[in-house]
Design an enzyme around this catalytic site. Structure first.
Site, short mmCIF file in Angstrom:
data_model
loop_
_atom_site.label_atom_id
_atom_site.label_comp_id
_atom_site.label_asym_id
_atom_site.label_seq_id
_atom_site.Cartn_x
_atom_site.Cartn_y
_atom_site.Cartn_z
CG HIS A 1 43.75 38.11 32.11
ND1 HIS A 1 43.87 37.09 31.21
CD2 HIS A 1 44.90 38.08 32.85
CE1 HIS A 1 45.03 36.47 31.39
NE2 HIS A 1 45.68 37.06 32.38
CD GLU A 2 46.14 40.92 35.10
OE1 GLU A 2 46.53 40.21 36.04
OE2 GLU A 2 46.60 40.81 33.95
CG HIS B 1 45.75 36.05 37.18
ND1 HIS B 1 46.14 34.74 37.00
CD2 HIS B 1 46.11 36.70 36.05
CE1 HIS B 1 46.71 34.61 35.79
NE2 HIS B 1 46.70 35.79 35.20
CG HIS C 1 43.98 30.80 41.22
ND1 HIS C 1 44.89 30.49 40.26
CD2 HIS C 1 43.71 29.64 41.87
CE1 HIS C 1 45.16 29.19 40.32
NE2 HIS C 1 44.45 28.66 41.29
ZN LIG Z 1 47.43 36.31 33.26
#
Ligand SMILES: [Zn+2]
Length: 677
Positions: free
Chosen positions: A467-468, A471, A474
């Protein structure tokens, strides 16, 4: 101290951690604010006619030093803090908010911005420039810059009241949480609770010089208690206490605060020309309007409700067979769900952990990024870091172009706050023909290696890392002109797409066999375990979905309407929950009076975002699945249209460019097993 010997005020590319001492922060921040003020004054007092470059762009690139210094400071305050740093944070925070307020209230500056905004159609701006102009203008207008002075004063007055009310609200919730304790002295009452959990409860009692065990309403105590305690009366006692925070008609009661906050937010929105607070908030969201959010919630509810009812019935029967429970209550939910889950899947963390050695999982996430986006990660040892545990990587693309500097800080220690997050030390942008690449960081709290064992992650930690890292991608792949539009600087209900998307690879055989290998034997995780992980991830998904929807609906029942007719908090809440109700109503309980997300934090009119983001990630992942989860073609589309674009365009436009159509909830409902595949 002079400017010359403050390392924060020197030119630097990567943060000069080894040279920074705590005493450098405050003078550097004060100096950087001063520099930023001068830059802004120069824009506001420029005798030339306002243009996009001399006003909007110059404003965008102002305060660069301040951004660099404060990002180092506040990142450290989260990841490696101490009393000194916390003290400095107390001192500099008011200076920073004063500085930001002064910009928003700077009339001459706003006039310049507005004059560019008013002629935006005559200017030959590209999409990113248009977005930047719109964002800069709205930063003023949404704070009342267009209002006559007496209305502006009214707005400030409302803002002052609102911040006081939110503070009171939060303090009441906290006081209510701290006030309650369940003090047990009979060992029989501990039946079902895990040993290590009881030890903590015994320590909690001992620290208060009491016999026995103390359980509290804080999550690490409350949640396991509700999940494992066999004594139903005690579970009820805990649940009633938890569910009635701020709802006792005493000095800690939040009912009046809720009513006032809803009313003032509505008034504020009206002053600014919006129909409701939700209309105001959603203007800067992918969802755009409360009408759209409502129909989104309705559509998912319609599909999820039958599954939720089925699951509820199953749970009810299970509890009846097991313990003769006639009427399943809220305080039975976690307890019987856990038992049913164990019966169906018998999946515990200890079985999975040997397959998820931290180093293997890191290799895994890097390999996934390499297969999708052609990125490679080279650990580097000549970059300054704030703690020896931090790892630093140079991120390269296929042509060996440096895309980012990546910091990864995996393990807990005193001075690091809980949870996991992605952040940055430097933004990506392009200026005067030069391209600046970003410095991205992820911070986690994964189990440390011991002498006997390497760091073995729970499955939940594995998905957290993905998940991290989503990010982080991105940020790393940002390819924009302006720093405030790069990477994860997107609308709230769009920001979780890259992160939640990447979690999907943790459930796929093709991805898991790359890295999920037993740390001792090297054996790849058995398919049967993967299947179980998938199935258990969908366990009671219908009930969970309906519960999430109910919170989104409660949120909008306060913020999507004119609330002046609402006089009874509990009655309004019961009405909002009508369509999502599964368990019998508990008269003593009220959620709104402790719903800190929306009455204290910044999630008002935004709770729907959790489901919204799931719809986006499932819809995106379905596209990958149709073409192969390592399809370079789909990955490229995702990179080109979403990851590299940051917030340069409306998220719906970006999404449609990527996917060829608007997102539909079907993929999510299928993935969650709520509708047929
Ligand atoms: Zn998040």
């Amino acid at each position: 101290m002079t400017t010359q010997n403050n390392p924060l005020l020197q030119e630097f590319d990567h943060a000069p951690f080894s040279k920074i001492e705590n005493k450098h922060f405050k003078p550097a921040i004060i100096k950087a604010i001063e520099m930023a003020r001068e830059e802004i004054n120069a824009i506001a007092t420029n005798a030339d006619e306002a243009t996009f470059p001399n006003t909007i762009e110059t404003l965008e690139f102002s305060g660069e030093k301040l951004d660099r210094v404060t990002s180092i400071f506040f990142n450290l305050n989260s990841a490696e803090t101490n009393e000194d740093i916390q003290q400095i944070a107390q001192e500099v925070s008011p200076l920073l908010s004063e500085f930001r307020n002064d910009i928003i209230l700077n009339k001459a500056l706003f006039e310049k911005v507005k004059s560019v905004y008013n002629k935006k159609d005559q200017l030959d701006l590209n999409t990113e420039q248009k977005t930047l102009l719109d964002r800069k203008y709205k930063a003023f207008s949404r704070n009342g810059a267009n209002l006559p002075i007496e209305k502006q004063n009214e707005l400030r007055d409302i803002d002052k009241k609102l911040s006081k009310l939110s503070l009171d609200f939060g303090q009441n919730v906290l006081a209510e949480t701290n006030k309650f304790e369940l003090h047990l002295t009979d060992e029989n009452d501990l039946k079902g609770l895990p040993e290590s959990f009881n030890e903590e409860a015994a320590q909690a009692a001992a620290s208060k010089e009491k016999e026995g065990w103390i359980f509290t309403l804080e999550y690490p105590s409350y949640l396991p208690f509700m999940k494992y305690a066999e004594n139903r009366e005690l579970r009820k006692k805990m649940a009633l206490a938890f569910g009635s925070k701020g709802f006792h008609c005493d000095e800690l009661d939040n009912q009046e605060n809720v009513l006032q906050i809803a009313k003032l937010r509505y008034q504020r929105a009206q002053l600014l020309g919006y129909k409701t607070h939700a209309h105001f908030v959603l203007e800067e969201r992918m969802a755009e309007t409360p009408e759209k959010v409502n129909s989104f919630l309705d559509e998912i509810l319609e599909k999820a409700k039958p599954a939720a009812e089925r699951e509820f019935k199953e749970l009810e029967n299970f509890a009846k067979d097991l313990d003769g429970i006639d009427q399943l209550q809220k305080w039975d939910a976690a307890f019987y769900s856990e038992k049913l889950k164990q019966k169906l899947f018998n999946l515990d963390d200890e079985k999975l952990k040997p397959y998820f050695k931290l180093e293997n999982v890191i290799d895994g996430v890097f390999t996934v990024a390499q297969k999708l986006y052609g990125l490679s990660f080279k650990e580097v040892f000549d970059v300054d870091k704030y703690h020896e545990d931090v790892k630093t990587y140079q991120v390269l693309d296929e042509n060996n172009k440096e895309m980012a500097l990546f910091y990864a800080d995996f393990h807990p220690r005193p001075g690091k706050r809980d949870g996991a997050w992605m952040t940055g030390y430097k933004s990506q942008y392009k200026k005067d023909g030069e391209e600046e690449r970003p410095h991205i960081s992820i911070v986690c709290n994964f189990t440390k290696p011991s002498k006997k064992q390497p760091s073995l992650l729970t499955f939940n930690e594995v998905t957290t890392l993905f998940h991290e890292f989503g990010h982080a991608l991105h940020g790393m792949l940002g390819d924009t002109e302006y720093p405030s539009l790069s990477g994860a600087n997107v609308y709230w209900d769009f920001v979780e797409l890259p992160s939640q998307l990447l979690e999907n690879w943790c459930y796929e055989k093709e991805a898991l066999q790359l890295f999920a290998k037993h740390y001792e034997t090297g054996e790849v995780i058995p398919m049967e375990l993967i299947q179980k992980i998938k199935e258990s991830a969908n366990f009671q998904e219908g009930m969970a979905t309906v519960r999430q929807l109910s919170f989104g609906m409660l949120d909008l029942s306060w913020h999507g309407v004119d609330p002046s007719a609402i006089t009874n908090v509990k009655a309004n809440e019961d009405k909002a929950f009508e369509r999502t109700k599964l368990f019998p109503n508990v008269a003593e309980n009220c959620m709104s009076t402790a719903f800190s997300h929306i009455f204290q934090g910044g999630y008002s009119a935004g709770y729907y975002s959790y489901k919204w983001a799931e719809v986006l990630d499932a819809d995106t992942f379905e596209y990958f699945q149709q073409n192969g989860i390592f399809s370079r073609e789909v990955a490229n589309k995702f990179k080109t249209n979403i990851l590299s674009q940051g917030g340069t365009d409306h998220p719906m436009t970006l999404y449609k460019k990527f996917r060829g159509k608007e997102p539909k909830p079907d993929a999510l409902l299928k993935r969650a097993g709520l509708i047929e595949k």
